[in-house]
Write an enzyme that holds these catalytic residues in place. Structure first.
Site, PDB file in Angstrom:
ATOM      1  N   TRP A   1     -24.032  -5.470  18.866  1.00  0.00           N
ATOM      2  CA  TRP A   1     -23.144  -4.512  19.540  1.00  0.00           C
ATOM      3  C   TRP A   1     -22.066  -2.750  19.194  1.00  0.00           C
ATOM      4  CZ3 TRP A   1     -18.545  -3.124  22.727  1.00  0.00           C
ATOM      5  CH2 TRP A   1     -17.904  -4.909  23.105  1.00  0.00           C
ATOM      6  N   ASP A   2     -21.517  -3.805  17.991  1.00  0.00           N
ATOM      7  CA  ASP A   2     -20.173  -3.638  17.237  1.00  0.00           C
ATOM      8  C   ASP A   2     -20.337  -2.009  16.505  1.00  0.00           C
ATOM      9  OD1 ASP A   2     -20.082  -5.973  17.378  1.00  0.00           O
ATOM     10  OD2 ASP A   2     -18.432  -6.780  15.936  1.00  0.00           O
TER      11      ASP A   2
ATOM     12  N   GLU B   1     -15.335 -12.490  25.450  1.00  0.00           N
ATOM     13  CA  GLU B   1     -15.911 -14.434  25.375  1.00  0.00           C
ATOM     14  C   GLU B   1     -14.645 -14.893  25.956  1.00  0.00           C
ATOM     15  OE1 GLU B   1     -19.027 -11.597  22.047  1.00  0.00           O
ATOM     16  OE2 GLU B   1     -17.214 -12.905  21.716  1.00  0.00           O
TER      17      GLU B   1
ATOM     18  N   LYS C   1      -9.905 -12.225  25.173  1.00  0.00           N
ATOM     19  CA  LYS C   1     -10.068 -11.943  23.537  1.00  0.00           C
ATOM     20  C   LYS C   1      -9.664 -10.609  23.361  1.00  0.00           C
ATOM     21  CE  LYS C   1     -13.147 -13.383  19.791  1.00  0.00           C
ATOM     22  NZ  LYS C   1     -14.861 -13.836  20.459  1.00  0.00           N
ATOM     23  N   GLN C   2     -10.278  -9.224  23.846  1.00  0.00           N
ATOM     24  CA  GLN C   2     -10.037  -8.657  23.121  1.00  0.00           C
ATOM     25  C   GLN C   2     -10.456  -7.593  23.994  1.00  0.00           C
ATOM     26  OE1 GLN C   2     -14.446  -9.169  21.367  1.00  0.00           O
ATOM     27  NE2 GLN C   2     -14.918  -7.069  21.723  1.00  0.00           N
TER      28      GLN C   2
END
Length: 752
Positions: free
Chosen positions: A358-359, A487, A592-593
């Protein structure tokens, strides 16, 4: 962080050969042309630790899924990129002894990636017994001809005595993947030819049990050198060699130029056609000079840089970072082939299987919209449209209606085997819908959204309508059992970002359906009852929120965690993924992000300054940035909130993530899709670029360490140049029709 490469504006260069950093150096000096690419491993045999890797776009293998406990719905295979025939191989012997830099004594070492010209050179002086020679290897993967790679070796005798020099140029199909579940070899050789100065290998991927296509790859080499030919027997049924040997007198130089053609069954439907094309192309480049082949390649890159280069004065590290990111991004994908996409590692390593994530939709498309022609982004959208049947299959495997786009894929079928990622990280469906909106908003071109895009949106919306459930107790729609962009949180209920995207996708699809023509509406066949259901979901979607903190809650239960900032952790426990158990990570509050903040960035104009600040101030201190996709989003949001120091800190992290090996994981390949982050941080962050009501807006600031920065941006047939320095912002129209934009709240009319 260890500084492995020197800081230069156009080059990634080191004068140190550190065997412990060999794999890192290979990753950093990868080359590609969108159709194929390779890590910066050595041409000659190297007996130390190394990760050879040559990859051909779209060529992959379905490696059998290996899990300890099978669950219904698991994909049968894990699709992965496979290491192709080694076409750069040139072994060297000096006075009968093999050159091996793991063992030999060398000096004057230089490894130099010239990003402006997309050329890699490696040079060193070898002392072997009484012999002393200077070697220079030069390689490029042609941007002018997708099938062509060129390797040149120059050797000069620096000693006082003549030496016996032998060069063995080869095509070697005896290769392996480190990332193979059962240590398989993936290639069967079909045919080899070996002539005086030429050779070819045709190989096919081994049979598989899943009915996916087998790929045939043909590689032909042509070698030109003044050294005499040596008549050698073919060493094996997997390798062809052209060998050359002769004496090199003191002070004398010689060279070998190796032209390689790479073709695959993706472009030729029979082996006969493939071999004929391979022979024809090899003959043509064999009659073209090295200088002309190189000039054509460099010219293509010059045109790319003319459109996309970002010029920074006052901070060479920042300058090198943005150019390295754009260079590796364009080496991976420049939109020529709508059958291809952008793997997180590109052509630089085996991790992540080399497949599509999906990046692309979330991070790459916003950059390609600004630095390439519209067709490049449209090809990325067409890639997903062409794989719609696979998305229907993925949803069906989960017992759901509509289409579920894969987390990882080569052909549209899900081919990843981590349940919590593959089948819970379903926000990707919304990211793909958002990419359609992003393209349409930026370009003003509605043709995709109203035709192919409307089919994609309808299929995704049918999935969301089936995936939600209605809570009678709360009288709201909810989505349980998901993983958001963070994640480090698996199998949660009501991830805010996932719910928000599902709601937005249904709303946007309804808007598009109001605009499609009668023929397309009939094809989509969305009933009034369906539309009514979708609208009800839009109206009653549950979005977790905390009124006291004024934030969107990442998911149900998140605020019940032991909320402590990352700054409270001992430094020796970071990165968490290399020090903590997975159980401990999942129970922690550490992110994580960007997750909630990912959604705030996507829809940055839809939230008030107070909402943006409250969410940023709460979530950023909890974020460990252990995803390569994290820093850029935080940089943009910090800039939007006028937190300029934080914005610059996060820019430096995203721009130099691989150059400085921030997360200690660059050895297995570069983070290609996150390399969009540096451009996004500068253009959307520092320059404040937004598209509002069909109009470009800028609100630039100048980082304290910089004296100026400048970039060009494509927008609806125009090329605009933006220059920011201590005196303010200057914008000019380089090409295209007159245009009015907004700079710091004031209209600026641009014309040539």
């Amino acid at each position: 962080m260890k500084q492995t490469f020197e800081i230069e504006p156009w080059n990634v260069v080191t004068h140190t050969f550190d065997k412990a950093d060999k794999r890192l150096q290979e990753s950093m000096t990868s080359l590609g042309n969108g159709n194929m690419g390779l890590r910066g491993f050595f041409e000659e045999n190297y007996s130390g630790d190394t990760l050879p890797g040559i990859y051909v776009g779209g060529v992959w293998y379905p490696d059998k899924t290996r899990v300890g406990w099978w669950k219904n719905g698991y994909p049968d295979y894990f699709g992965k990129v496979i290491n192709a025939v080694n076409f750069i191989k040139i072994n060297v012997e000096v006075n009968g002894e093999a050159v091996d830099l793991d063992k030999d004594q060398i000096s004057d070492f230089e490894l130099n990636l010239d990003m402006k010209r997309a050329v890699l050179t490696r040079s060193f002086t070898l002392t072997k017994g009484a012999a002393k020679l200077a070697f220079t290897f030069t390689r490029f993967v042609s941007a002018a001809q997708k099938e062509l790679a060129v390797i040149r070796l120059d050797v000069k005798n620096l000693g006082t005595d003549s030496v016996d020099l032998k060069l063995r140029s080869a095509l070697d199909a005896d290769v392996e993947n480190e990332d193979a579940n059962y240590d398989e070899r993936f290639w069967n050789v079909l045919n080899t030819t070996q002539n005086d100065h030429d050779g070819a290998v045709v190989a096919i991927t081994k049979e598989n049990a899943f009915g996916t296509p087998r790929f045939t790859v043909g590689m032909a080499m042509h070698n030109s050198t003044e050294l005499p030919l040596v008549d050698e027997a073919q060493p094996s049924d997997k390798e062809v060699v052209n060998a050359f040997s002769g004496k090199l007198a003191a002070g004398e130089s010689t060279s070998l130029i190796k032209r390689v053609i790479v073709v695959s069954s993706r472009d030729y439907d029979t082996q006969d056609k493939l071999e004929a094309a391979m022979i024809d192309l090899s003959a043509k480049v064999g009659h073209t000079s090295y200088e002309d082949l190189l000039a054509a390649h460099v010219d293509v890159w010059a045109k790319r840089w003319e459109k996309s280069d970002v010029v920074i004065d006052g901070d060479t590290a920042a300058q090198q970072g943005i150019r390295f990111n754009l260079f590796q991004l364009f080496s991976t994908y420049y939109g020529e082939d709508s059958r291809l996409n952008i793997g997180p590692k590109g052509f630089t390593g085996e991790k992540y299987g080399g497949a599509t994530y999906w990046d692309t939709e979330a991070f790459a498309i916003p950059v390609y919209l600004g630095v390439t022609d519209e067709q490049v982004t449209r090809n990325l959208l067409m890639y997903r449209y062409q794989q719609l049947d696979g998305a229907f299959h993925n949803a069906k495997m989960q017992g759901l209606d509509g289409a579920l786009y894969p987390m990882v894929t080569f052909d549209g079928i899900e081919s990843h085997n981590e349940w919590e990622i593959t089948f819970e990280e379903i926000h990707r469906n919304g990211d793909i819908a958002f990419a359609i909106y992003n393209y349409t908003r930026y370009t003003g071109d509605t043709s995709y959204a109203l035709h192919e895009g409307s089919e994609v949106l309808t299929a995704i919306s049918r999935f969301w309508a089936d995936r939600v459930h209605f809570s009678e107790r709360n009288q709201q729609y909810m989505i349980h059992g998901v993983t958001g962009p963070d994640e480090y949180e698996n199998n949660v209920d009501n991830n805010w970002y996932t719910n928000y995207l599902a709601q937005w996708t249904l709303k946007y699809t309804l808007e598009v359906l109001d605009e499609v023509d009668a023929d397309q509406a009939a094809k989509l066949n969305v009933s009034d009852a369906e539309k009514k259901q979708w609208q009800d979901i839009v109206d009653r979607m549950y979005l977790p929120h905390d009124d006291k903190l004024g934030i969107f809650v990442q998911h149900d239960g998140f605020l019940d965690k032991d909320i402590k900032p990352v700054s409270s952790l001992p430094a020796d426990q970071l990165p968490l993924n290399q020090h903590w158990s997975w159980d401990k990570i999942l129970r922690s509050p550490y992110i994580k992000q960007g997750d909630v903040l990912q959604g705030v960035w996507d829809f940055i104009d839809d939230f008030t300054p107070a909402q943006k600040k409250a969410n940023f101030d709460f979530y950023e201190p909890l974020t460990v940035h252990e995803s390569s996709l994290s820093a850029s989003i935080h940089s943009i949001l910090a800039a939007d909130l006028h937190e300029e120091d934080k914005a610059v800190e996060m820019y430096e992290r995203t721009a130099r993530l691989d150059l400085d090996n921030y997360n200690n994981d660059t050895v297995d390949g570069l983070h290609i899709t996150s390399m969009t982050g540096a451009w996004l941080a500068i253009v959307q962050g520092f320059a404040g670029m937004r598209v509002r009501d069909d109009k470009l807006h800028f609100a630039p600031f100048l980082p304290k360490k910089w004296t100026s920065y400048q970039f060009r941006q494509l927008f609806r047939g125009r090329v605009i140049e933006i220059h920011v320095d201590q005196n303010g912002t200057n914008v000019k129209l380089i090409s295209g029709d007159p245009l009015t934009i907004d700079v710091d709240g004031k209209d600026v009319a641009l014309s040539r």
